[in-house]
Design an enzyme around this catalytic site. Structure first.
Site, mmCIF file in Angstrom:
data_model
loop_
_atom_site.group_PDB
_atom_site.id
_atom_site.type_symbol
_atom_site.label_atom_id
_atom_site.label_comp_id
_atom_site.label_asym_id
_atom_site.label_seq_id
_atom_site.Cartn_x
_atom_site.Cartn_y
_atom_site.Cartn_z
ATOM 1 N N GLN A 147 110.353 14.309 -20.826
ATOM 2 C CA GLN A 147 111.645 13.754 -20.532
ATOM 3 C C GLN A 147 111.573 13.052 -19.087
ATOM 4 O OE1 GLN A 147 115.529 15.083 -20.675
ATOM 5 N NE2 GLN A 147 116.000 13.996 -22.346
ATOM 6 N N TYR B 182 123.468 10.018 -17.232
ATOM 7 C CA TYR B 182 122.389 9.919 -16.320
ATOM 8 C C TYR B 182 122.224 8.283 -16.094
ATOM 9 C CZ TYR B 182 122.263 14.699 -16.710
ATOM 10 O OH TYR B 182 122.318 16.110 -16.849
ATOM 11 N N ARG C 281 116.532 8.652 -25.480
ATOM 12 C CA ARG C 281 117.470 9.497 -25.713
ATOM 13 C C ARG C 281 118.968 8.878 -25.304
ATOM 14 N NH1 ARG C 281 119.678 15.756 -24.664
ATOM 15 N NH2 ARG C 281 119.417 16.303 -26.607
#
Length: 370
Positions: A99, A180, A227
């Protein structure tokens, strides 16, 4: 047999079951933000034949840090450490994606390479805490990125994807959730820009799409996942029209032929407050907009995981906390075995306690139900 334990194809890979290990920040790296011996053992313990692991969020630059001692993928010196991890997982017949991460405003000068302010689409402060070498520190006010600074960050994601390929991963996932940097650009509560990366959703989605395309330039679409957290509120995230925003970005991601879309589901009622007057956006709502595999994550039990897969709203289910305390989680779920309790106090940093010392069910038949 439960569909949760039937085979499924993700990109070019045939998986033997649909129980995915979710990306989990554990802060266990060595000096130089390199994967440690403990990390190699940790991932090896949780690998399973035909199973998929999504490795922990991994910063693509020093600027992208919000958690001290998280392993990085911003330097060639980190490749060999990650290669030890991927070799360990592959030796047990598993698959592993990395990730790729940039925390944006969810940071503090203590974690920035020059002691400066964290960066974000706009100078809007988030609520919450980063983890520095000195412990928890409150997120600080970020500075807005200049337009000229955005392409170099996209290039950092591309180089991170390239290093992941060199390290032997099976693919990469863009961390576009949990408030984020890609999520900060996407949602209008955190993005107040008026240039080509702000304003209408077509502009706000640009950063996430360009970062994804940068990873695709290295891997091809079928080995890249993304994601998202359409109903997440962590880090003060909010959007005036999440259904439209996440519907749009899902439709655009669908065109890229991704390996999967990883959706953080609205949490169980009472554990997270959904914004007043807004309905949560879940995999069920986005399923018609995405033709590829969907991984659902967020507080699942065996029963709820089986239900969402049986309903067709998701194809796989990612487990986090239960994977921490149950390295053999797929087998425990398959055979309805008891689950060991996890210890929250050991989630972040520390030594091997609460990290590599959880036994399998075969090693300890006294595991207590959670």
């Amino acid at each position: 047999m439960s569909k949760l334990f039937s085979s499924v194809r993700v990109g070019p890979y045939n998986l033997s079951h649909r129980v995915v290990m979710a990306p989990l920040t554990r802060m266990g790296s060595d000096a130089g933000d390199r994967p440690s011996d403990l990390m190699v053992q940790y991932y090896s313990q949780r690998a399973s034949e035909g199973g998929l692991i999504i490795a922990e969020a991994t910063p693509v630059s020093r600027q992208g840090y919000g958690y001290a001692k998280a392993p990085g993928v911003y330097s060639d010196s980190q490749i060999s450490g990650w290669k030890r991890v991927t070799d360990a997982v592959h030796s047990r017949g598993g698959r592993i994606f990395l990730q790729l991460w940039h925390v944006g405003r969810q940071s503090h000068p203590d974690l920035q390479p020059d002691g400066g302010a964290p960066v974000a689409p706009s100078a809007v402060k988030a609520e919450g805490h980063a983890y520095s070498d000195n412990g928890e520190v409150e997120f600080s006010l970020p500075r807005a990125l200049k337009l000229s600074e955005i392409p170099p960050i996209i290039e950092q994601f591309r180089r991170g994807a390239q290093r992941a390929l060199q390290a032997g991963f099976d693919g990469v996932e863009i961390h576009g959730a949990n408030g984020y940097l890609p999520d900060q650009f996407l949602q209008d509560g955190s993005n107040k820009r008026t240039d080509e990366y702000g304003g209408p959703i077509e502009n706000r989605a640009r950063f996430m799409l360009e970062v994804t395309q940068a990873a695709i330039s290295v891997w091809g679409g079928d080995r890249v996942g993304v994601r998202i957290a359409p109903s997440g509120t962590y880090g003060s995230m909010h959007d005036s029209n999440p259904e439209r925003t996440f519907g749009y970005v899902t439709e655009r991601l669908d065109r890229l032929g991704l390996a999967y879309l990883h959706i953080v589901e609205p949490r169980i009622k009472g554990t997270e407050l959904i914004r007043e007057g807004q309905e949560p956006v879940a995999a069920q709502h986005l399923r018609p907009k995405f033709k590829g595999p969907i991984i659902a994550a967020g507080g699942f039990s065996k029963q709820s995981a089986e239900a969402i897969v049986a309903a067709g709203d998701a194809d796989l289910v990612a487990f986090g906390r239960h994977f921490i305390s149950n390295p053999d989680l797929p087998e425990r779920l398959r055979h309805s075995l008891s689950l060991a309790r996890y210890d929250r106090s050991t989630f972040y940093g520390g030594d091997g306690r609460g990290y590599i010392d959880y036994p399998t069910h075969a090693e300890n038949t006294d595991g207590a139900l959670v």
